[in-house]
Design a protein around this motif. Structure first.
Motif, PDB file in Angstrom:
ATOM      1  N   GLU A   1      53.010 -12.707 156.200  1.00  0.00           N
ATOM      2  CA  GLU A   1      52.145 -11.759 155.500  1.00  0.00           C
ATOM      3  C   GLU A   1      51.322 -11.016 156.544  1.00  0.00           C
ATOM      4  O   GLU A   1      51.169 -11.484 157.674  1.00  0.00           O
ATOM      5  N   PRO A   2      50.776  -9.838 156.190  1.00  0.00           N
ATOM      6  CA  PRO A   2      50.110  -9.018 157.206  1.00  0.00           C
ATOM      7  C   PRO A   2      48.991  -9.758 157.933  1.00  0.00           C
ATOM      8  O   PRO A   2      48.818  -9.577 159.139  1.00  0.00           O
ATOM      9  N   LYS A   3      48.273 -10.630 157.233  1.00  0.00           N
ATOM     10  CA  LYS A   3      47.150 -11.301 157.897  1.00  0.00           C
ATOM     11  C   LYS A   3      47.614 -12.279 158.980  1.00  0.00           C
ATOM     12  O   LYS A   3      46.818 -12.696 159.816  1.00  0.00           O
TER      13      LYS A   3
ATOM     14  N   ILE B   1      56.137  -4.337 149.485  1.00  0.00           N
ATOM     15  CA  ILE B   1      54.865  -3.599 149.578  1.00  0.00           C
ATOM     16  C   ILE B   1      54.794  -2.634 148.399  1.00  0.00           C
ATOM     17  O   ILE B   1      55.654  -1.776 148.232  1.00  0.00           O
TER      18      ILE B   1
ATOM     19  N   GLY C   1      55.226   2.927 150.836  1.00  0.00           N
ATOM     20  CA  GLY C   1      55.989   1.685 151.024  1.00  0.00           C
ATOM     21  C   GLY C   1      57.426   1.977 151.414  1.00  0.00           C
ATOM     22  O   GLY C   1      57.988   1.327 152.306  1.00  0.00           O
TER      23      GLY C   1
ATOM     24  N   THR D   1      47.406  -0.353 161.790  1.00  0.00           N
ATOM     25  CA  THR D   1      47.261   0.278 160.476  1.00  0.00           C
ATOM     26  C   THR D   1      46.495   1.587 160.662  1.00  0.00           C
ATOM     27  O   THR D   1      46.032   1.891 161.768  1.00  0.00           O
TER      28      THR D   1
ATOM     29  N   HIS E   1      59.432  -2.558 146.596  1.00  0.00           N
ATOM     30  CA  HIS E   1      58.435  -1.678 147.200  1.00  0.00           C
ATOM     31  C   HIS E   1      58.086  -0.599 146.189  1.00  0.00           C
ATOM     32  O   HIS E   1      58.560  -0.639 145.058  1.00  0.00           O
TER      33      HIS E   1
ATOM     34  N   LYS F   1      48.775  -2.070 147.709  1.00  0.00           N
ATOM     35  CA  LYS F   1      48.947  -2.137 149.164  1.00  0.00           C
ATOM     36  C   LYS F   1      49.466  -0.822 149.749  1.00  0.00           C
ATOM     37  O   LYS F   1      49.757  -0.747 150.938  1.00  0.00           O
TER      38      LYS F   1
ATOM     39  N   TYR G   1      53.456  -8.150 151.513  1.00  0.00           N
ATOM     40  CA  TYR G   1      52.113  -7.567 151.406  1.00  0.00           C
ATOM     41  C   TYR G   1      51.481  -7.918 150.054  1.00  0.00           C
ATOM     42  O   TYR G   1      50.265  -7.864 149.918  1.00  0.00           O
ATOM     43  N   ASN G   2      52.335  -8.198 149.054  1.00  0.00           N
ATOM     44  CA  ASN G   2      51.858  -8.486 147.690  1.00  0.00           C
ATOM     45  C   ASN G   2      52.377  -9.849 147.260  1.00  0.00           C
ATOM     46  O   ASN G   2      53.388 -10.314 147.773  1.00  0.00           O
TER      47      ASN G   2
END
Ligand code: CP
Length: 338
Positions: free
Chosen positions: A78-80, A112, A123, A86, A143, A116, A53-54
């Motif tokens: 990654e999330p995208k 995370i 996290g 969510t 996290h 995020k 996420y980061n």
């Protein structure tokens, strides 16, 4: 000792000291015999998922190299690149994602932290939700609460430079001012694992920068169990006296998420006022010729001066390298037989 196959690694406190030593001893051997045949096929044809996420320099690169060196592969996610549910959007549940990922990969790492999450602990909850549903080990790649791979790399570095018995050695964990608002993960992990290995612990920070009280209570208990000393000071210099290891690092206040999201600029504006909170040569002269360490990335000129960070007692690059070796050991021990 219990077989570690399939075991999650969310915080080193959840592993016994014997289990942590098994990782460290294997990592130390893997470092010596890096490309020996016995270590280059342990993850043959297997994939490790790295879900970020980061951003990251060390964690992504070292896990990718670790998987390659063990004969396997690490896949960046990654999330995208996924359609996860969510708080604000419909999508796939963690249960479904974890169960499907378990059918493909030998392990799943998750990072995370910082911006995020909307509150401290979110996290950690997410990692534990993945752990609940997945059939493969869940490894924290940092996290909001903990950074176990970093903690193991730190201790591997201390064992190399101070010897394998760390009992009676003093760790100063000191806050540094800076233009970043960092999560508590690396600092809390260091306090937990160093106190498990018998070190005396001093935490130094300006008033208002308390860490998680539950983690501090656990660190005190670890110190008590080892008859080691524990103290907190708000004096910028006092903790340096007699220190064998100085670990400087910025961290955010407990109010960082009061607005329901990370108030990054507010945290930075506040932190930058504490200009005296920098690890420099004058303060290091108060120590027992201490090693300097930091998990990196370093905010040079704020957390620590260049001459200390790049000086003869700095072990920052050794510790960064150790990420590779401890992660290879973790992957081999938790994922090899799957
Ligand atoms: N120490 C550490 O985790 O570094 P990265 O954020 O670059 O991965």
């Amino acid at each position: 000792m219990a077989d570690l196959t399939g075991k999650d690694l969310i915080c080193t406190q959840e592993w016994s000291v014997k289990e942590l030593l098994k990782v460290l001893e294997l990592a130390e051997d893997m470092k010596k015999k890096r490309f020996d045949k016995k270590y280059t096929r342990m993850l043959l044809n297997k994939t490790f998922f790295m879900f970020f996420y980061n951003p990251s320099v060390r964690t992504r690169q070292s896990f990718e190299c670790a998987a390659t060196e063990l004969g396997g592969h690490a896949q960046f996610l990654e999330p995208k690149s996924m359609r996860l549910k969510t708080a604000k959007s419909a999508g796939e549940t963690v249960e479904d994602a974890a169960k499907v990922m378990s059918r493909y990969a030998a392990g799943l790492g998750i990072r995370i932290l910082e911006d995020k999450v909307s509150h401290y602990g979110e996290g950690d909850d997410l990692l534990r939700e993945y752990a609940k549903w997945s059939d493969i080990p869940i490894i924290s790649m940092a996290h909001d609460k903990f950074h176990p791979c970093q903690g193991l790399a730190d201790v591997m570095g201390l064992r190399k430079h101070l010897g394998k018995n760390l009992k009676g050695r003093k760790l100063l964990q000191v806050w540094g001012h800076g233009a970043l608002a960092r999560s508590w993960c690396s600092v809390q992990e260091s306090l937990l694992i160093c106190s498990r290995f018998g070190m005396d612990v001093t935490v130094a920070y300006p008033e208002g920068y308390d860490l998680d009280p539950a983690v501090i209570a656990q660190v005190k208990e670890n110190c008590n169990d080892n008859k080691a000393k524990f103290e907190i000071t708000h004096d910028v210099r006092a903790g340096y006296k007699g220190a064998d290891v100085v670990y400087s690092r910025n961290w955010m206040t407990p109010h960082a998420y009061d607005k329901g999201e990370l108030d990054k600029q507010g945290e930075i504006d506040r932190a930058l006022k504490f200009t005296d909170w920098i690890c420099d040569a004058a303060k290091m002269r108060l120590t027992n010729n201490a090693l300097f360490t930091h998990p990196m990335p370093i905010d040079r000129g704020h957390e620590v001066t260049d001459d200390v960070a790049s000086g003869p007692r700095s072990i920052i690059y050794d510790v960064a390298e150790n990420r590779l070796h401890v992660q290879k050991a973790i992957m081999a021990l938790t994922m090899e037989k799957l």
